[in-house]
Design a protein around this motif. Structure first.
Motif, short mmCIF file in Angstrom:
data_model
loop_
_atom_site.label_atom_id
_atom_site.label_comp_id
_atom_site.label_asym_id
_atom_site.label_seq_id
_atom_site.Cartn_x
_atom_site.Cartn_y
_atom_site.Cartn_z
N GLU A 1 11.72 -10.11 24.90
CA GLU A 1 12.09 -11.47 24.06
C GLU A 1 13.78 -11.43 23.93
O GLU A 1 14.47 -12.49 24.23
CB GLU A 1 11.50 -11.62 22.73
CG GLU A 1 11.32 -12.70 22.30
CD GLU A 1 10.65 -12.80 20.85
OE1 GLU A 1 9.47 -12.50 20.87
OE2 GLU A 1 11.38 -13.18 19.85
N GLN B 1 16.03 -12.61 26.70
CA GLN B 1 16.09 -14.21 27.09
C GLN B 1 16.75 -14.84 26.01
O GLN B 1 17.28 -16.07 26.11
CB GLN B 1 14.26 -14.61 26.82
CG GLN B 1 13.67 -14.02 27.65
CD GLN B 1 12.30 -14.73 27.97
OE1 GLN B 1 12.14 -15.85 27.78
NE2 GLN B 1 11.01 -13.83 27.61
N HIS B 2 17.66 -13.97 25.15
CA HIS B 2 18.55 -15.04 24.36
C HIS B 2 20.02 -15.28 25.10
O HIS B 2 20.80 -15.81 24.74
CB HIS B 2 19.10 -14.19 23.04
CG HIS B 2 17.86 -14.07 22.18
ND1 HIS B 2 18.00 -13.27 20.94
CD2 HIS B 2 16.39 -14.63 22.02
CE1 HIS B 2 16.54 -13.60 20.25
NE2 HIS B 2 15.77 -14.10 21.17
N ALA B 3 19.88 -14.56 26.44
CA ALA B 3 21.58 -14.62 27.08
C ALA B 3 21.63 -16.10 27.25
O ALA B 3 20.53 -16.90 27.75
CB ALA B 3 21.27 -13.68 28.06
N THR B 4 22.69 -16.48 27.19
CA THR B 4 23.28 -17.92 27.49
C THR B 4 22.68 -18.33 29.02
O THR B 4 22.26 -19.43 29.21
CB THR B 4 24.54 -18.09 27.09
OG1 THR B 4 24.62 -17.52 25.95
CG2 THR B 4 24.97 -19.66 27.23
N TYR B 5 23.09 -17.77 29.77
CA TYR B 5 23.23 -18.13 31.36
C TYR B 5 21.88 -17.50 31.99
O TYR B 5 21.57 -16.45 31.88
CB TYR B 5 24.38 -17.62 31.92
CG TYR B 5 25.80 -18.39 31.67
CD1 TYR B 5 25.73 -19.51 31.68
CD2 TYR B 5 26.64 -17.64 30.83
CE1 TYR B 5 27.02 -20.49 31.33
CE2 TYR B 5 27.74 -18.21 30.13
CZ TYR B 5 27.98 -19.51 30.48
OH TYR B 5 28.89 -20.36 29.97
N VAL B 6 21.50 -18.39 32.71
CA VAL B 6 20.17 -18.20 33.62
C VAL B 6 20.42 -17.05 34.48
O VAL B 6 19.44 -16.12 34.32
CB VAL B 6 20.03 -19.57 34.42
CG1 VAL B 6 18.81 -19.11 35.46
CG2 VAL B 6 19.53 -20.64 33.68
N ILE B 7 21.28 -17.03 35.11
CA ILE B 7 21.19 -15.70 36.28
C ILE B 7 21.15 -14.50 35.52
O ILE B 7 20.11 -13.56 35.89
CB ILE B 7 22.29 -15.86 37.13
CG1 ILE B 7 22.34 -16.86 38.13
CG2 ILE B 7 22.82 -14.65 37.96
CD1 ILE B 7 21.31 -16.89 39.13
N ARG C 1 20.34 -13.74 32.54
CA ARG C 1 18.91 -13.61 31.74
C ARG C 1 17.87 -13.13 32.57
O ARG C 1 17.00 -12.43 32.21
CB ARG C 1 18.67 -15.19 31.01
CG ARG C 1 17.55 -15.12 30.25
CD ARG C 1 17.18 -16.46 30.00
NE ARG C 1 18.46 -17.41 29.59
CZ ARG C 1 18.46 -18.76 29.89
NH1 ARG C 1 17.48 -19.52 30.57
NH2 ARG C 1 19.49 -19.31 29.68
N ASP D 1 4.44 -15.18 34.14
CA ASP D 1 5.71 -15.81 33.12
C ASP D 1 6.92 -15.48 33.94
O ASP D 1 7.97 -16.63 33.78
CB ASP D 1 5.78 -14.90 31.85
CG ASP D 1 6.82 -15.16 31.02
OD1 ASP D 1 6.51 -16.35 30.53
OD2 ASP D 1 7.62 -14.71 30.49
N GLU E 1 7.18 -18.11 36.55
CA GLU E 1 7.44 -19.39 36.17
C GLU E 1 8.98 -19.69 35.60
O GLU E 1 9.60 -20.61 35.98
CB GLU E 1 6.66 -19.76 34.81
CG GLU E 1 6.77 -21.04 34.05
CD GLU E 1 6.33 -22.18 34.84
OE1 GLU E 1 5.49 -22.09 35.94
OE2 GLU E 1 6.73 -23.41 34.54
N THR E 2 9.55 -18.55 35.06
CA THR E 2 10.78 -18.85 34.41
C THR E 2 11.75 -18.88 35.41
O THR E 2 12.67 -19.49 35.27
CB THR E 2 11.28 -17.21 33.67
OG1 THR E 2 9.76 -16.88 32.92
CG2 THR E 2 11.86 -17.81 32.57
N SER F 1 14.05 -21.69 37.15
CA SER F 1 15.10 -22.23 36.52
C SER F 1 16.30 -22.18 37.62
O SER F 1 17.25 -22.64 37.44
CB SER F 1 15.60 -21.34 35.43
OG SER F 1 14.53 -21.51 34.29
#
Lengths: 771, 300
Positions: free
Chosen positions: A89, A92-98, A100, A125, A128-129, A132
Motif C-alpha cells: 500500500e 502506492q503513495h508515490a506521486t508519479y506513475v512510473i 510507483r 491488481d 489493472e494498475t 495507467s
C-alpha cells in the motif's frame, strides 16, 4: 541528434547510478523509507521521453539490476516481520506513475511469494494498475518488467502458487491481457509521421512483446489441449483484431517459434486459415508459411509422420491455402510466391518422399504461377528460385522427377546460364547418388535437360575453362552409370548418349567420347563373358562395336593425338581380352600400326615420347590376339621407334626394354632379346666416351642380363664385359657428385649387393664377377 | 506599584492536570501558528475532569475575587480575531472570593459535555476546545491557564449510510470526450479513492493525467465569504496519451494525505470541503480539469 542521445543516456545513467548508490546505502542501514525515496528517484529516470528505444532499453536494464537488489531486501524485510500488505500500500503513495508502478510490481512479486494472498489477486491488481501507463515506450517496458518479475510467480500447473493462488487459466489470462495491452501500445508507436524510423524503432522493441509468448510457452500447464482451446484462440483474436502488419507477422512468427511442433501440427488448419484469410494483405505470409513448413519438415525428419498423417493431412492443408494465395492475391510479389513454393516443395519432399503426385502437383501450381507473369518479372532472384525448384526434388526423387510433365515447362522460363545450372545439378544428383541409368525413356529426358551441357546452341554463353572442364567431366561420369541387365538395352541407352555427344564439338568430345569408349569396352567385356547368346543378334556384334570405337577414336585423333593413342592402346587391351581366337587379327594389327604412326608422326615432345614408347611396348607385350607375323612387325617397329628417341640413354633403355616384347609369357624369342641387348650396348658404347654418366645404362643392361639369365642363355663373357666397363667408367661418372651421380651410386651399390647374394647362392653367371 | 510588588513577590501559578491523561488517546493537528500539536482526544460521552492546583509561588497571601474553570468551544478566524466566537462555554466556580495563604488543589469535572463539533485546525480557521482556569483579583492582574484538547466525532451514520458513485461525462466538442467515475462519494479519512476514467474520444495529445485533492475552507457568509484552497496532494494517474476505448483506473490512498472530515456550515461560521480535481495536461501544457466534491467522514 545522435550526439544528443548519447548525452541524454549518459546523464540518465549517471543519475541512476547515483540514486542507486544512496538506495543501497540506505538499505545497508536498514532505512527502508529512505531507500524507497532514492529508488523512486532512480526510477524517475525512466520517465524520460528523450531516449530512443535502444537507449531506453540500456537504461532500463541498468535500473532493472538495481531493482533486483531492492527486491532482495523486500524479501528480507518480510522475513524480519514486515507486512507486505502495508508495503504494497505504502509504495502506492508515490506521486508519479512510473516509479510507483515499478515499486508496486517489485513489492507485488515478493507479496506473492509470501502466500499470504493469492497470486492471481496480486497479478490481477498489478495488471489493472499498469494500465495507467499509456505512453507506448514506457508502457512496453513496464509491462516487460512485469513479465520478468512475475515469471516464476504465476499460478502455473504444478507451481507452488497453484490452488489458492489460482490455476493455469488465471496464469494464461494475465499474460494474454498483458500481451493484448502491449500489442496495442506497440501498434500505437507507429504514429503517422516518419514511417520508416518508427518501424525501425518498433522492431527494436519486438522482443518485449515476444516475451509474453515465451512466458505462455513456458507454462507447464499449457498442454496441447489447453493450447488448442485457450491459448491459440486468444492469440488469434489479438492478431486479427490488431490489423497491424508488423504486429501480425511478428506475433505469429513468435507463436510458431515458441510452441512445440506437435502443437502446430494439431492446430495447423486454424493457423493456416488465419494466415490466408484473416491477416492484413501486406503481412509476409510467405515467411510465416516457410517458417512453419521448415519446422514441420524438421519435425517430420525426426518423427514418424505416419502417426500424424492419418489424422492430419498437412500437405492438403498447405496446398489448399497456398493455392488460395496464388490465385486470389495479386498484392503478393511473384518472387515471394516463388519463395513460398520452393519452401513448400522442400517441405513436401522431406515429409512425403514417396508421393511423387504431390510433387507434380506443386510443379503444376508453380507453372501456373509462372504463366501469369510477364517476361521481365523473372528477375535474377526468381530465376534462382526456379532453379531451386527444379533441382530440389533431385536429391530425393532423383531421375524420376524428369518424367514429370511439368518439369520441362518450368525450365523454359530460364535463361541459358540457369538452364546450365539446373543441368549441372541434375548431373550431380545422378552422380552423387550413384544412380544407375537403366531407363531409356528417362535417359531421353535426361539428355533433353542437360542439353545445355552437350551442345552449343544459339543462347550459349562461354564459361571459364576450368568450369567447363568440371562440367564436362560430370557429363562423362554419367555415361559410366549406364547399366542394364539386358545388354541390348544398355547398348541402346549408351548409343543415345553417344549420338548426342557426337553433336557436341571436339572440345566436349575430348571428355565425353573417352568415357563413352570405355563404356563400350565394358559392354564388350560383358557381352563376351556373360551373354554369348547375344551374338545371334545382328545388331550387337563385336565388329560393329569395334568399328564404332575405332571411328570414335579417329574423331579425337586430329586434335588430341596423344589421347587418341592412349585410347587405341586401351582398345588393344580390350580386344585382347575378348579375341583369343584372333578373329580380328588384321583389324588389331591396323590399330597397332596406327599407334606406331601416331607416335611417329604426331607426338613431338621428347619426354612424352620416351614415356609413351614404354607404354606402347608394355601394351604390345600383352597381346595374344594377333598372329605371330603381325606381332613381330609391330614389335620391331616399336623397337626401332625406341632406338630413334632423342637422347642416347633414352634410346639405349628404350631398346633394352623392348626385350620384354620378345620374351614374356606369350612370346619366347631369345634371339630377338639378345639382338636388343646388342643394340643397346652399341648405343651405349658409342657415347660413353663423351658422357661417362651413361654408365647408368650399363648398370641397367647388367641388371637386365641378370633377369634374362634365368630364362635364356646369356654369355658370361658379355656380362663380365659390362661389369668391366662399369668399373672403368664409374669413378668418372661419380666425380660430379650431383643428383645424377648419386642415383648412379645408389643403383650400383644395390646391384653389387644383389650380386653378392647371388654369388653366395652359387648361381650361374655370377661366379666370376668380382666387385 | 502593585505590579512592581507582584514582580518582586511573584505571581501565583495555576496548574491544570487532566485525569487519565496517560492513557487517553492523542491526536495531532498541524496548526498554522503553533506547528504540530498533540492533543488528548474526547469523544462521545466522555467526561473531562481533572485537578486545578494553585501554587503560591513565593507569595505570602493571595487575595482573589474567585477561582473558576471554563470549558470553551471556540471558532477562530485566524486572520481576523474579531470574528472569532465561542459556540459553547460552561463554567464551574472552584472557590468563592477570599484569601489564599498556601497551595491548594481543586477537583473539577464536566460530565458528558456536549460535543457538537469536531476540532479543526486549518489555514484560515480553527475550531478548538479548551479548558480555562482563571483567578480574578482586585489587585494585580488576572491569573489564568488554558489547556487545549480535541473533540473527534465519528460519523457512523455516514459510514453505514448509502453510497452513490460519482459519475460525470465531460468533454470538449470534437476534441475530447471522457467520462469518469469515483465508485464512492463518501470517504473516510484513510480510505482509498477508486474509480476509472473512460476515454471515448481523444484528439488532443495528452501528456499525463493527475488527480488532486483540494481542501476548501470557506469562512464568513454572503458577501463576506472568503475561500481558501489548498492542494493537499497531486497524484499522477496516467502517463502518456490513451486512445479511444481505454479505461484508466483511479486509485488514491487518502492515508498519505492530511485529511479531516468535511465540515458543513459550522455554527454559521465556516465550512471545510474536499474536492477531487481530475486534470488532463496536454503536450502544450494546457490543462483540462473537472472538480468533484466528496464528503469525508470520520470512521468509528
Amino acid at each position: 541528434m545522435d550526439d544528443d542521445q548519447e548525452k541524454y543516456l549518459e546523464d540518465a545513467r549517471k543519475v541512476v547510478k547515483e540514486q542507486a548508490y544512496f538506495m543501497r546505502a540506505s538499505l545497508d542501514k536498514a532505512q527502508l523509507k529512505d531507500a524507497l525515496r532514492y529508488s523512486s528517484a532512480m526510477l524517475s529516470e525512466l520517465r524520460t521521453s528523450l531516449l530512443t528505444p535502444r537507449n531506453y532499453y540500456m537504461l532500463f536494464m541498468q535500473v532493472f539490476d538495481e531493482m533486483r537488489i531492492l527486491e532482495g531486501y523486500f524479501k528480507e524485510e518480510y522475513r524480519r516481520g514486515r507486512k507486505m500488505q502495508d508495503l504494497y500500500e505504502s509504495v502506492q503513495h508515490a506521486t508519479y506513475v512510473i516509479p510507483r508502478l515499478y515499486l508496486l510490481i517489485t513489492v507485488g512479486s515478493v507479496f506473492i511469494q509470501t502466500h499470504e494472498i493469492g497470486a492471481k489477486v496480486i497479478l490481477a491488481d498489478l495488471i489493472e494498475t499498469i494500465k495507467s501507463v499509456q505512453h507506448p515506450l514506457r508502457g512496453l517496458f513496464i509491462r516487460y518488467y512485469f513479465l520478468k518479475m512475475c515469471k516464476d510467480r504465476l499460478p502455473d500447473t504444478g507451481s507452488e502458487y497453484e490452488g489458492e493462488g489460482g490455476n493455469i487459466d488465471d496464469a494464461i489470462e494475465v499474460i494474454i491481457r498483458n500481451l493484448t495491452e502491449m500489442n496495442k501500445l506497440w501498434i500505437r508507436m507507429q504514429g503517422s509521421k516518419e514511417k520508416s524510423r518508427r518501424e525501425r524503432e518498433r522492431l527494436d522493441l519486438k522482443v518485449t512483446i515476444g516475451e509474453n509468448i515465451t512466458r505462455l510457452s513456458n507454462l507447464e500447464g499449457v498442454s496441447l489441449e489447453t493450447y488448442k482451446s485457450k491459448v491459440l484462440p486468444k492469440i488469434q483474436e489479438i492478431v486479427v483484431s490488431s490489423k497491424d502488419v508488423i504486429s501480425q507477422g511478428y506475433i505469429i512468427d513468435c507463436t510458431i517459434q515458441a510452441f512445440p511442433d506437435e502443437y502446430h501440427l494439431n492446430t495447423l488448419e486454424e493457423l493456416l486459415r488465419m494466415c490466408t484469410t484473416q491477416l492484413e494483405p501486406n503481412v509476409d505470409i510467405k515467411n510465416i508459411f516457410i517458417l512453419l513448413m521448415n519446422r514441420l519438415a524438421a519435425f517430420a525428419l525426426n518423427n514418424d509422420m505416419n502417426n500424424y498423417n492419418q489424422e492430419i493431412d498437412i500437405y492438403t492443408m498447405f496446398k489448399a491455402n497456398i493455392d488460395k494465395m496464388l490465385d486470389s492475391n495479386n498484392q503478393i510479389e511473384f518472387k515471394n510466391l516463388l519463395d513460398l513454393q520452393v519452401s513448400f516443395l522442400d517441405f513436401t519432399l522431406k515429409c512425403y518422399p514417396n508421393k511423387s503426385e504431390y510433387i507434380n502437383s506443386i510443379l503444376k501450381s508453380c507453372c501456373r504461377l509462372c504463366q501469369k507473369q510477364n517476361e521481365n518479372d523473372f528477375t535474377e532472384e526468381c530465376q534462382k528460385n526456379i532453379v531451386k525448384f527444379l533441382t530440389l526434388p533431385l536429391d530425393t526423387m532423383s531421375l524420376s522427377i524428369l518424367t514429370m510433365d511439368e518439369y520441362p515447362n518450368l525450365m523454359k522460363y530460364l535463361p541459358f546460364q540457369k538452364k546450365r545450372q539446373v543441368a549441372i545439378k541434375i548431373c550431380q544428383a545422378v552422380v552423387n547418388l550413384h544412380q544407375v541409368i537403366h531407363d531409356y525413356q528417362i535417359t531421353q529426358e535426361l539428355l533433353r535437360f542437360i542439353q545445355p551441357l552437350l551442345i552449343t546452341e544459339a543462347d550459349y554463353v562461354d564459361i571459364p575453362e576450368q568450369e567447363f572442364e568440371e562440367e564436362q567431366q560430370l557429363v562423362a561420369r554419367l555415361v559410366h552409370l549406364v547399366s542394364h541387365q539386358d545388354l541390348e538395352q544398355q547398348n541402346r541407352i549408351l548409343q543415345s548418349f553417344i549420338a548426342r555427344f557426337l553433336k557436341g564439338d571436339i572440345q566436349r568430345q575430348r571428355y565425353t567420347l573417352p568415357a563413352s569408349i570405355f563404356a563400350l569396352f565394358k559392354l564388350i567385356h560383358e557381352i563376351h563373358f556373360n551373354n554369348q547368346e547375344l551374338f545371334s543378334n545382328q545388331q550387337l556384334t563385336k565388329v560393329t562395336l569395334f568399328n564404332q570405337i575405332k571411328s570414335l577414336i579417329e574423331l579425337i585423333q586430329p586434335n588430341h593425338p596423344e589421347l587418341a593413342l592412349r585410347l587405341y592402346l586401351n582398345f588393344l587391351l580390350a580386344i585382347n581380352e575378348v579375341d583369343q581366337a584372333q578373329e580380328f587379327n588384321e583389324f588389331t594389327y591396323d590399330i597397332g600400326s596406327g599407334i606406331i604412326s601416331i607416335f611417329q608422326d604426331e607426338i613431338g615432345d621428347s619426354n612424352v615420347k620416351f614415356t609413351t614408347i614404354h607404354t606402347i611396348m608394355a601394351t604390345f607385350s600383352k597381346l595374344t590376339c594377333i598372329e605371330a607375323e603381325n606381332y613381330d612387325t609391330l614389335a620391331s617397329n616399336a623397337t626401332s621407334q625406341a632406338a630413334k628417341l632423342l637422347k642416347k640413354h633414352e634410346q639405349a633403355t628404350g631398346v633394352l626394354n623392348a626385350t620384354h616384347m620378345f620374351y614374356n609369357e606369350h612370346q619366347k624369342i631369345p634371339q630377338r632379346v639378345l639382338e636388343c641387348f646388342k643394340k643397346a650396348l652399341k648405343i651405349a658404347s658409342s657415347s660413353i666416351g663423351q658422357n661417362p654418366k651413361l654408365v647408368y645404362v650399363y648398370i641397367c643392361i647388367l641388371n637386365k642380363y641378370f633377369y634374362f639369365a634365368q630364362h635364356i642363355e646369356v654369355k658370361e663373357q658379355d656380362i663380365l664385359e659390362v661389369v668391366k666397363t662399369i668399373q672403368e667408367k664409374l669413378p668418372l661418372a661419380l666425380k660430379d657428385n650431383d643428383d645424377q651421380s648419386k642415383r648412379i651410386k645408389i643403383y650400383w651399390n644395390n646391384t653389387v649387393e644383389y650380386i653378392r647374394i647371388k654369388k653366395k647362392g652359387g648361381l650361374f653367371g655370377f661366379a666370376n664377377i668380382n666387385v | 506599584m502593585s505590579a512592581l510588588l507582584n514582580i518582586v513577590q511573584g505571581t501565583p501559578i495555576l496548574d491544570l492536570q487532566l485525569d487519565g491523561i496517560e492513557t487517553r488517546k492523542n491526536t495531532r493537528f498541524q496548526d498554522k501558528q503553533n506547528g504540530l500539536i498533540k492533543l488528548p482526544v474526547y469523544q462521545g460521552e466522555d467526561d473531562i475532569s481533572g485537578v486545578v492546583e494553585v501554587k503560591m509561588n513565593k507569595t505570602k497571601k493571595v487575595e482573589h475575587t474567585g477561582i473558576r474553570i471554563e470549558l470553551i468551544g471556540r471558532i477562530e478566524i485566524i486572520n481576523d480575531q474579531k470574528q472569532s466566537s465561542d459556540f459553547m462555554s460552561m463554567a464551574r466556580e472552584l472557590e468563592p472570593q477570599g484569601i489564599l495563604t498556601e497551595d491548594k488543589t481543586f477537583k473539577f469535572a464536566f460530565t458528558k459535555f456536549e460535543k457538537q463539533y469536531e476540532s479543526y485546525y486549518g489555514n484560515t480557521v480553527r475550531l478548538r476546545y479548551f479548558l480555562r482556569v482563571s483567578m480574578n483579583r482586585n489587585y494585580g492582574s488576572k491569573v489564568q491557564k488554558e489547556v487545549d484538547f480535541a473533540v473527534l466525532i465519528p460519523q457512523p451514520e455516514i459510514e453505514e449510510g448509502p453510497q452513490a458513485p460519482l459519475k460525470l461525462e465531460v468533454g470538449i466538442e470534437e476534441c475530447l470526450h471522457i467520462d469518469f467515475e469515483y465508485f464512492k462519494s463518501k470517504y473516510h479519512m484513510r480510505d482509498v479513492v477508486t474509480g476509472k476514467v473512460n476515454f471515448y474520444l481523444v484528439k488532443i495529445k495528452i501528456k499525463y493525467m493527475e488527480l488532486a485533492v483540494i481542501r476548501k475552507e470557506v469562512i464568513g457568509q454572503g458577501q463576506n465569504q472568503q475561500t481558501d484552497n489548498e492542494t493537499l496532494v497531486k497524484y499522477e494517474l496516467m502517463d502518456g496519451c490513451p486512445t479511444k476505448g481505454e479505461v484508466i483506473p483511479i486509485r488514491l490512498y487518502l492515508a498519505g494525505v492530511d485529511m479531516t472530515p468535511s465540515q458543513k456550515n459550522i455554527s454559521g461560521k465556516f465550512s471545510v470541503k474536499y474536492i477531487l480535481n481530475l486534470i488532463l495536461v496536454d503536450e502544450d501544457d494546457r490543462r483540462y480539469f473537472k472538480q468533484q466534491e466528496i464528503s469525508v467522514y470520520r470512521k468509528k
